[in-house]
Design an enzyme around this catalytic site. Structure first.
Site, PDB file in Angstrom:
ATOM      1  N   GLU A 282       0.821  -1.219   0.000  1.00 55.14           N
ATOM      2  CA  GLU A 282       0.000   0.000   0.000  1.00 55.14           C
ATOM      3  C   GLU A 282       0.851   1.264   0.000  1.00 55.14           C
ATOM      4  OE1 GLU A 282      -3.026   0.272   3.039  1.00 55.14           O
ATOM      5  OE2 GLU A 282      -4.290  -1.191   2.026  1.00 55.14           O
ATOM      6  N   HIS A 303      10.201 -26.464  -0.042  1.00 54.09           N
ATOM      7  CA  HIS A 303       9.590 -27.642  -0.647  1.00 54.09           C
ATOM      8  C   HIS A 303       8.378 -27.263  -1.491  1.00 54.09           C
ATOM      9  CE1 HIS A 303      12.083 -30.303   1.923  1.00 54.09           C
ATOM     10  NE2 HIS A 303      12.052 -29.238   2.701  1.00 54.09           N
ATOM     11  N   LYS A 415     -13.918   0.119  -2.285  1.00 56.12           N
ATOM     12  CA  LYS A 415     -14.884   0.432  -1.217  1.00 56.12           C
ATOM     13  C   LYS A 415     -16.077   1.171  -1.827  1.00 56.12           C
ATOM     14  CE  LYS A 415     -11.544   0.726   2.640  1.00 56.12           C
ATOM     15  NZ  LYS A 415     -11.039   1.470   3.789  1.00 56.12           N
TER      16      LYS A 415
HETATM   17  O1  PA5 Z   1      -3.562   0.913   5.962  1.00 55.19           O
HETATM   18  C1  PA5 Z   1      -4.627   1.359   5.596  1.00 55.19           C
HETATM   19  O2  PA5 Z   1      -4.850   2.576   5.571  1.00 55.19           O
HETATM   20  C2  PA5 Z   1      -5.759   0.443   5.200  1.00 55.19           C
HETATM   21  O3  PA5 Z   1      -5.345  -0.862   5.064  1.00 55.19           O
HETATM   22  C3  PA5 Z   1      -6.845   0.493   6.265  1.00 55.19           C
HETATM   23  O4  PA5 Z   1      -6.282   0.168   7.484  1.00 55.19           O
HETATM   24  C4  PA5 Z   1      -7.990  -0.445   5.928  1.00 55.19           C
HETATM   25  O5  PA5 Z   1      -8.530  -0.136   4.684  1.00 55.19           O
HETATM   26  C5  PA5 Z   1      -9.070  -0.361   6.985  1.00 55.19           C
HETATM   27  O6  PA5 Z   1      -9.537   0.947   7.109  1.00 55.19           O
HETATM   28  P1  PA5 Z   1     -10.211   1.464   8.423  1.00 55.19           P
HETATM   29  O7  PA5 Z   1      -9.247   1.370   9.527  1.00 55.19           O
HETATM   30  O8  PA5 Z   1     -10.604   2.877   8.124  1.00 55.19           O
HETATM   31  O9  PA5 Z   1     -11.419   0.605   8.685  1.00 55.19           O
END
Ligand code: PA5
Length: 424
Positions: A282, A303, A415
């Site tokens: 990310e 393996h 989303k």
């Molecule tokens: O690292 C990030 O920003 C994302 O992976 C969020 O943690 C994830 O989408 C979950 O979002 P939220 O904490 O708003 O529910």
């Protein structure tokens, strides 16, 4: 923790040093943020291990909710709101839960929407009569994540009203609609600092509260992170693990090596690998750029994908992660099946260590680039060090690649589409 790379990363030290030095102005910028010791910057997560106020609030709530009878901490969150917690829990407890069925409290993680899992969980929850046996922690920075809110609703509908009211803790951004609704209902809330993104939030109440409830020594996790922050902000370039690791990954990326395999020689660290996969995926997978993080487990995956790694395309730079294992167990000195040579009476740790060294030697022989991270041990402190090392490494890597390592615009895309489909 020690990072070694000399002669194994297939890059001259002079190139590493030259590129790493270009990060020194950014490193100074990070140092400035630590002087300010606040949460005004994208990189603010580096101040989390020093935030006594936040840790104090977590401890206060833990003291209120923790009882001798506590059996389950249901941790509801996804991505950055759960992976770091699971990484630490699994490394020290979770991986062993199957062979320690009577060890409590246990953590139960709900991240994706898995109808089968939640159906079985509901049965378990319906059997809980004493509120003191359970704590539910719902974590969402935004407060609007479909998976988290739907999982939470099902959990709340399956437990007794007293449990839903008295044993729920919400962790979110102050002022999010989740926070506001929870506050209206008198549900205790723990704050995630606004500028701390999900994947950098493990050392905030996101990770600290559930881990402390589960009996982990979070003070040691934080202490490890604090000492590693100092190391990773040091200007002695070749001794700074985050600077070196980021530079090696970057230099290989410029040569078209776009896969970073993280080879953990302890299966209990697999969730640490998954946490790192998100951190890298990310943070730097954007603008058409990126390095694909993969997670391998030694010796299991020798393996399965060992053949590919040794004989396939030379498109990977590997990080081997290990720690000394306890030397308490040994293979019998009088084997019933003496079919493998040189193992009779050997310490079990010596066997896996030989395999790990054998892998490194093979990488050397094949001139496949790798670095080695050796943790001091598998403890809370060492995990805190590793998590902090990798978060600062990612900040450096983002800088080298010219990428904003703190947003995730494309995660939001699914989303939005999901919400459209659900509205039909
Ligand atoms: O690292 C990030 O920003 C994302 O992976 C969020 O943690 C994830 O989408 C979950 O979002 P939220 O904490 O708003 O529910």
């Amino acid at each position: 923790m020690k990072l070694t790379f000399f002669n194994t990363c297939q890059l001259p030290n002079s190139d590493i040093e030259k590129t790493a030095r270009t990060l020194l102005p950014y490193l100074k910028h990070l140092q400035m943020m630590t002087d300010k010791n606040n949460y005004d910057f994208d990189e603010s997560s580096i101040n989390l291990p020093f935030d006594e106020k936040s840790a104090g609030e977590v401890k206060k709530l833990v003291n209120k909710l923790k009882t001798e009878k506590l059996k389950y901490i249901v941790d509801i969150g996804i991505g950055g709101s759960n992976l770091g917690t699971k990484a630490v829990y699994d490394a020290l407890f979770g991986y062993f839960d199957i062979i320690q069925p009577n060890r409590y409290p246990k953590m139960i993680f709900l991240d994706t929407n898995d109808p089968e899992f939640i159906t079985r969980l509901v049965k378990l929850l319906k059997g809980i009569k004493l509120p003191e046996e359970i704590v539910i922690n719902a974590i969402s920075k935004s407060g609007g994540t479909t998976e988290t809110i739907t999982n939470l609703e099902i959990v709340l509908a399956s437990v007794d009203k007293t449990i839903a009211n008295a044993r729920l803790v919400v962790t979110s951004d102050k002022g999010s609609s989740f926070w506001n609704l929870a506050t209206e209902k008198n549900i205790p809330c723990l704050e995630i600092p606004k500028m701390v993104g999900g994947r950098y939030s493990v050392l905030s109440p996101v990770g600290l509260f559930p881990l402390m409830m589960a009996g982990l020594d979070v003070d040691s996790v934080l202490a490890g992170a604090r000492s590693m922050r100092n190391e990773c902000l040091s200007e002695s370039v070749l001794a700074n693990p985050a600077l070196i690791s980021a530079t090696i990954l970057f230099l290989h990326n410029t040569k078209g090596i776009n896969i970073n395999d993280n080879f953990f020689f302890h299966p209990e660290l697999e969730s640490v690998g998954k946490w790192y996969r998100q951190l890298m995926g990310e943070s730097i997978g954007k603008d058409g750029k990126g390095i694909t993080p993969t997670v391998s487990i030694g010796s299991t995956d020798l393996h399965s994908v060992g053949q590919l790694y040794f004989g396939g395309p030379k498109d990977k730079v590997t990080t081997i992660i290990s720690a000394p294992s306890p030397e308490t167990i040994a293979v019998s000195g009088n084997m019933m099946f003496p079919l493998v040579a040189h193992v009779e009476g050997k310490k079990f740790a010596t066997v896996i260590d030989a395999i790990c060294q054998g892998v490194a030697a093979t990488y050397n022989n094949l001139k496949l680039p790798y670095m080695k991270v050796v943790l001091d041990d598998l403890s809370e402190k060492s995990l805190g060090e590793f998590l902090q090392f990798k978060m600062i490494e990612m900040m450096f890597l983002g800088k080298l690649l010219g990428i904003n390592a703190f947003n995730q615009p494309h995660v939001e895309l699914y989303k939005v589409e999901t919400k459209k489909i659900l509205s039909q």
